[in-house]
Design an enzyme around this catalytic site. Structure first.
Site, PDB file in Angstrom:
ATOM      1  N   LYS A  30       0.381  -1.060   0.024  1.00 56.59           N
ATOM      2  CA  LYS A  30       0.411   0.352  -0.456  1.00 56.59           C
ATOM      3  C   LYS A  30       0.973   1.446  -0.045  1.00 56.59           C
ATOM      4  CE  LYS A  30      -3.809  -2.385   2.497  1.00 56.59           C
ATOM      5  NZ  LYS A  30      -4.775  -1.946   3.227  1.00 56.59           N
ATOM      6  N   TYR A  76     -12.183  -3.290  -3.760  1.00 56.40           N
ATOM      7  CA  TYR A  76     -13.217  -3.023  -1.844  1.00 56.40           C
ATOM      8  C   TYR A  76     -14.490  -3.155  -1.972  1.00 56.40           C
ATOM      9  CZ  TYR A  76      -8.164  -2.334   0.058  1.00 56.40           C
ATOM     10  OH  TYR A  76      -6.738  -2.506   0.697  1.00 56.40           O
ATOM     11  N   ASN A  78      -2.238  -0.291   7.193  1.00 57.52           N
ATOM     12  CA  ASN A  78      -1.795  -1.594   7.473  1.00 57.52           C
ATOM     13  C   ASN A  78      -0.602  -1.987   6.413  1.00 57.52           C
ATOM     14  OD1 ASN A  78      -3.317  -2.037   6.148  1.00 57.52           O
ATOM     15  ND2 ASN A  78      -4.629  -3.311   7.473  1.00 57.52           N
ATOM     16  N   HIS A  84      -1.682  -5.533   1.324  1.00 59.45           N
ATOM     17  CA  HIS A  84      -3.215  -6.378   1.252  1.00 59.45           C
ATOM     18  C   HIS A  84      -2.650  -7.634   0.841  1.00 59.45           C
ATOM     19  CE1 HIS A  84      -6.514  -7.347  -0.195  1.00 59.45           C
ATOM     20  NE2 HIS A  84      -5.790  -7.419  -1.749  1.00 59.45           N
ATOM     21  N   GLU A  97      -9.005 -10.552  -7.884  1.00 54.31           N
ATOM     22  CA  GLU A  97      -8.250  -9.662  -7.912  1.00 54.31           C
ATOM     23  C   GLU A  97      -6.945 -10.245  -9.077  1.00 54.31           C
ATOM     24  OE1 GLU A  97      -8.749  -9.013  -2.999  1.00 54.31           O
ATOM     25  OE2 GLU A  97      -7.050  -9.627  -3.783  1.00 54.31           O
TER      26      GLU A  97
HETATM   27  N1  UDP Z   1     -10.209  -1.202   7.144  1.00 48.86           N
HETATM   28  C1  UDP Z   1      -9.388   0.129   8.180  1.00 48.86           C
HETATM   29  N2  UDP Z   1     -10.964  -0.391   9.189  1.00 48.86           N
HETATM   30  C2  UDP Z   1     -11.371  -1.011   9.490  1.00 48.86           C
HETATM   31  C3  UDP Z   1     -11.278  -1.764   8.507  1.00 48.86           C
HETATM   32  C4  UDP Z   1      -9.914  -2.272   7.637  1.00 48.86           C
HETATM   33  O1  UDP Z   1      -9.474   1.796   8.010  1.00 48.86           O
HETATM   34  O2  UDP Z   1     -11.971  -0.858  10.747  1.00 48.86           O
HETATM   35  C5  UDP Z   1      -9.215  -1.536   6.109  1.00 48.86           C
HETATM   36  C6  UDP Z   1      -7.716  -1.516   6.002  1.00 48.86           C
HETATM   37  O3  UDP Z   1      -6.831  -1.104   4.965  1.00 48.86           O
HETATM   38  C7  UDP Z   1      -7.369  -3.226   6.311  1.00 48.86           C
HETATM   39  C8  UDP Z   1      -8.593  -2.501   4.454  1.00 48.86           C
HETATM   40  O4  UDP Z   1     -10.195  -1.886   5.073  1.00 48.86           O
HETATM   41  O5  UDP Z   1      -6.303  -3.855   5.213  1.00 48.86           O
HETATM   42  C9  UDP Z   1      -9.381  -3.253   3.946  1.00 48.86           C
HETATM   43  O6  UDP Z   1     -10.018  -4.541   5.302  1.00 48.86           O
HETATM   44  P1  UDP Z   1     -10.391  -6.214   5.135  1.00 48.86           P
HETATM   45  O7  UDP Z   1     -11.200  -6.173   5.907  1.00 48.86           O
HETATM   46  O8  UDP Z   1     -10.690  -6.427   3.472  1.00 48.86           O
HETATM   47  O9  UDP Z   1      -8.811  -6.006   6.107  1.00 48.86           O
HETATM   48  P2  UDP Z   1      -7.528  -7.440   5.261  1.00 48.86           P
HETATM   49  O10 UDP Z   1      -8.284  -8.309   4.314  1.00 48.86           O
HETATM   50  O11 UDP Z   1      -7.075  -6.852   4.519  1.00 48.86           O
HETATM   51  O12 UDP Z   1      -6.871  -7.876   6.250  1.00 48.86           O
HETATM   52 MG    MG Z   2      -9.802  -7.974   3.121  1.00 45.56          MG
END
Ligand code: UDP
Ligand code: MG
Length: 153
Positions: free
Chosen positions: A12, A52, A115, A118, A129
Protein backbone atom coordinates in the site's frame (compact mmCIF):
# COMPACT_ATOMS: atom_id res chain seq x y z
CA UNK A 1 -3.29 -27.30 -1.48
CA UNK A 2 -1.70 -26.69 -4.84
CA UNK A 3 1.88 -25.62 -5.56
CA UNK A 4 0.47 -23.42 -8.32
CA UNK A 5 -1.98 -21.52 -6.11
CA UNK A 6 -1.67 -17.79 -6.68
CA UNK A 7 -2.33 -14.83 -4.37
CA UNK A 8 -2.53 -11.10 -5.00
CA UNK A 9 -0.24 -9.13 -2.69
CA UNK A 10 -0.18 -5.32 -2.84
CA UNK A 11 2.15 -2.98 -0.97
CA UNK A 12 0.00 0.00 0.00
CA UNK A 13 1.08 3.66 -0.34
CA UNK A 14 2.49 3.78 3.22
CA UNK A 15 4.59 0.69 2.54
CA UNK A 16 6.03 2.28 -0.60
CA UNK A 17 6.69 5.64 1.10
CA UNK A 18 8.33 4.01 4.11
CA UNK A 19 10.78 2.08 1.96
CA UNK A 20 9.36 -1.36 2.72
CA UNK A 21 9.05 -2.61 -0.87
CA UNK A 22 12.31 -4.57 -0.79
CA UNK A 23 11.63 -5.98 2.68
CA UNK A 24 8.20 -7.26 1.74
CA UNK A 25 9.31 -8.74 -1.58
CA UNK A 26 12.26 -10.40 0.19
CA UNK A 27 9.96 -12.14 2.67
CA UNK A 28 7.94 -13.78 -0.09
CA UNK A 29 11.06 -14.68 -2.08
CA UNK A 30 12.83 -16.19 0.92
CA UNK A 31 9.77 -18.20 1.93
CA UNK A 32 10.01 -20.00 -1.40
CA UNK A 33 7.20 -18.37 -3.34
CA UNK A 34 7.55 -17.58 -7.03
CA UNK A 35 6.99 -14.04 -8.29
CA UNK A 36 4.77 -14.26 -11.38
CA UNK A 37 3.65 -10.62 -11.77
CA UNK A 38 4.93 -7.26 -10.51
CA UNK A 39 4.25 -3.58 -11.22
CA UNK A 40 4.15 -0.13 -9.62
CA UNK A 41 0.75 1.43 -10.23
CA UNK A 42 -1.30 4.53 -9.45
CA UNK A 43 -4.83 3.13 -9.70
CA UNK A 44 -7.94 5.21 -10.29
CA UNK A 45 -10.63 5.74 -7.66
CA UNK A 46 -12.97 3.47 -9.63
CA UNK A 47 -10.36 0.71 -9.76
CA UNK A 48 -9.83 0.86 -5.99
CA UNK A 49 -13.57 0.96 -5.34
CA UNK A 50 -13.87 -2.22 -7.41
CA UNK A 51 -11.01 -3.87 -5.52
CA UNK A 52 -12.65 -3.08 -2.17
CA UNK A 53 -16.27 -3.35 -3.34
CA UNK A 54 -17.19 -5.81 -0.57
CA UNK A 55 -16.44 -3.06 1.96
CA UNK A 56 -18.37 -0.27 0.22
CA UNK A 57 -21.00 -0.02 2.97
CA UNK A 58 -18.43 0.25 5.79
CA UNK A 59 -17.99 3.61 7.52
CA UNK A 60 -14.23 3.53 6.88
CA UNK A 61 -14.66 2.98 3.10
CA UNK A 62 -14.15 6.62 1.95
CA UNK A 63 -11.01 6.93 4.09
CA UNK A 64 -9.76 3.59 2.84
CA UNK A 65 -10.08 4.72 -0.79
CA UNK A 66 -8.41 8.05 0.02
CA UNK A 67 -5.54 6.19 1.74
CA UNK A 68 -5.11 3.86 -1.21
CA UNK A 69 -5.03 6.86 -3.59
CA UNK A 70 -2.38 8.70 -1.57
CA UNK A 71 0.52 7.30 -3.62
CA UNK A 72 1.62 4.48 -5.87
CA UNK A 73 1.14 0.86 -4.86
CA UNK A 74 3.20 -2.23 -5.73
CA UNK A 75 1.06 -4.97 -7.23
CA UNK A 76 2.30 -8.55 -7.18
CA UNK A 77 1.18 -12.09 -7.77
CA UNK A 78 3.00 -14.77 -5.79
CA UNK A 79 2.63 -18.46 -6.57
CA UNK A 80 3.27 -21.57 -4.50
CA UNK A 81 2.00 -24.07 -1.97
CA UNK A 82 -1.04 -22.76 -0.08
CA UNK A 83 -0.07 -19.24 -1.23
CA UNK A 84 -3.33 -17.52 -0.22
CA UNK A 85 -3.52 -18.70 3.38
CA UNK A 86 0.24 -18.50 3.89
CA UNK A 87 0.30 -14.99 2.41
CA UNK A 88 -2.33 -13.91 4.92
CA UNK A 89 -0.34 -15.48 7.75
CA UNK A 90 2.76 -13.58 6.62
CA UNK A 91 0.76 -10.32 6.58
CA UNK A 92 -0.68 -10.74 10.08
CA UNK A 93 -4.04 -9.50 11.36
CA UNK A 94 -5.93 -6.62 9.75
CA UNK A 95 -5.29 -4.53 12.86
CA UNK A 96 -1.50 -4.32 13.23
CA UNK A 97 -1.76 -4.11 17.02
CA UNK A 98 -3.25 -7.61 16.94
CA UNK A 99 -0.53 -8.91 14.59
CA UNK A 100 2.24 -11.06 15.97
CA UNK A 101 5.83 -9.81 15.68
CA UNK A 102 7.38 -11.62 12.73
CA UNK A 103 4.45 -10.77 10.49
CA UNK A 104 4.63 -7.84 8.06
CA UNK A 105 1.98 -5.79 9.84
CA UNK A 106 3.26 -6.94 13.25
CA UNK A 107 6.75 -5.71 12.40
CA UNK A 108 6.03 -2.54 10.42
CA UNK A 109 2.64 -1.06 11.39
CA UNK A 110 0.54 0.16 14.31
CA UNK A 111 -2.87 1.22 12.97
CA UNK A 112 -5.51 -0.45 10.81
CA UNK A 113 -5.77 2.51 8.43
CA UNK A 114 -2.00 2.35 7.70
CA UNK A 115 -1.36 -1.37 7.59
CA UNK A 116 1.23 -1.45 4.80
CA UNK A 117 0.16 -4.44 2.72
CA UNK A 118 -2.84 -6.23 1.19
CA UNK A 119 -3.25 -9.96 0.63
CA UNK A 120 -6.12 -11.94 -0.91
CA UNK A 121 -8.31 -13.66 1.68
CA UNK A 122 -9.43 -16.72 -0.35
CA UNK A 123 -8.56 -18.55 -3.56
CA UNK A 124 -11.67 -17.22 -5.34
CA UNK A 125 -10.97 -13.65 -4.19
CA UNK A 126 -7.37 -14.02 -5.38
CA UNK A 127 -8.56 -15.03 -8.86
CA UNK A 128 -10.82 -11.97 -9.09
CA UNK A 129 -8.11 -9.63 -7.77
CA UNK A 130 -5.47 -11.00 -10.16
CA UNK A 131 -7.91 -10.50 -13.04
CA UNK A 132 -8.67 -6.93 -11.88
CA UNK A 133 -5.02 -5.91 -11.48
CA UNK A 134 -3.27 -8.01 -14.15
CA UNK A 135 -6.09 -9.03 -16.49
CA UNK A 136 -4.69 -6.97 -19.37
CA UNK A 137 -1.00 -7.91 -19.17
CA UNK A 138 -1.39 -11.41 -17.74
CA UNK A 139 0.79 -13.56 -15.52
CA UNK A 140 4.28 -14.89 -16.28
CA UNK A 141 4.95 -18.60 -16.54
CA UNK A 142 8.39 -20.00 -15.81
CA UNK A 143 10.12 -22.64 -13.74
CA UNK A 144 11.84 -21.29 -10.65
CA UNK A 145 15.36 -22.74 -10.52
CA UNK A 146 15.19 -23.19 -6.74
CA UNK A 147 11.89 -25.10 -6.76
CA UNK A 148 13.53 -28.51 -6.35
CA UNK A 149 15.13 -27.16 -3.14
CA UNK A 150 11.82 -25.83 -1.82
CA UNK A 151 9.45 -28.68 -2.69
CA UNK A 152 9.88 -32.35 -1.86
CA UNK A 153 10.23 -34.63 -4.90
N1 UDP B 1 -9.69 -1.02 7.28
C1 UDP B 1 -9.82 0.14 8.03
N2 UDP B 1 -10.58 0.11 9.17
C2 UDP B 1 -11.19 -1.03 9.60
C3 UDP B 1 -11.07 -2.19 8.83
C4 UDP B 1 -10.30 -2.16 7.67
O1 UDP B 1 -9.26 1.17 7.68
O2 UDP B 1 -11.85 -1.00 10.64
C5 UDP B 1 -8.88 -1.00 6.07
C6 UDP B 1 -7.50 -1.66 6.27
O3 UDP B 1 -6.55 -0.94 5.48
C7 UDP B 1 -7.73 -3.04 5.71
C8 UDP B 1 -8.66 -2.74 4.54
O4 UDP B 1 -9.53 -1.73 5.04
O5 UDP B 1 -6.52 -3.68 5.33
C9 UDP B 1 -9.48 -3.91 4.04
O6 UDP B 1 -10.20 -4.46 5.11
P1 UDP B 1 -10.30 -6.04 5.28
O7 UDP B 1 -11.32 -6.31 6.34
O8 UDP B 1 -10.50 -6.68 3.96
O9 UDP B 1 -8.86 -6.43 5.91
P2 UDP B 1 -7.61 -7.17 5.23
O10 UDP B 1 -8.17 -8.23 4.32
O11 UDP B 1 -6.81 -6.13 4.52
O12 UDP B 1 -6.85 -7.75 6.40
MG1 MG C 1 -9.55 -8.10 2.82
Amino acid sequence: MSTTEQTYIMIKPDGVQRGLVGEIIARFEKRGFKLVALKLATPSKEHLEEHYKDLSSKPFFPRLIEYMMSGPVVCMVWEGLDAVKTGRAMLGATNPLASNPGTIRGDYALQVGMNVCHGSDAVETAKAEIELWFGKEGINQYKLASSSWVYEA
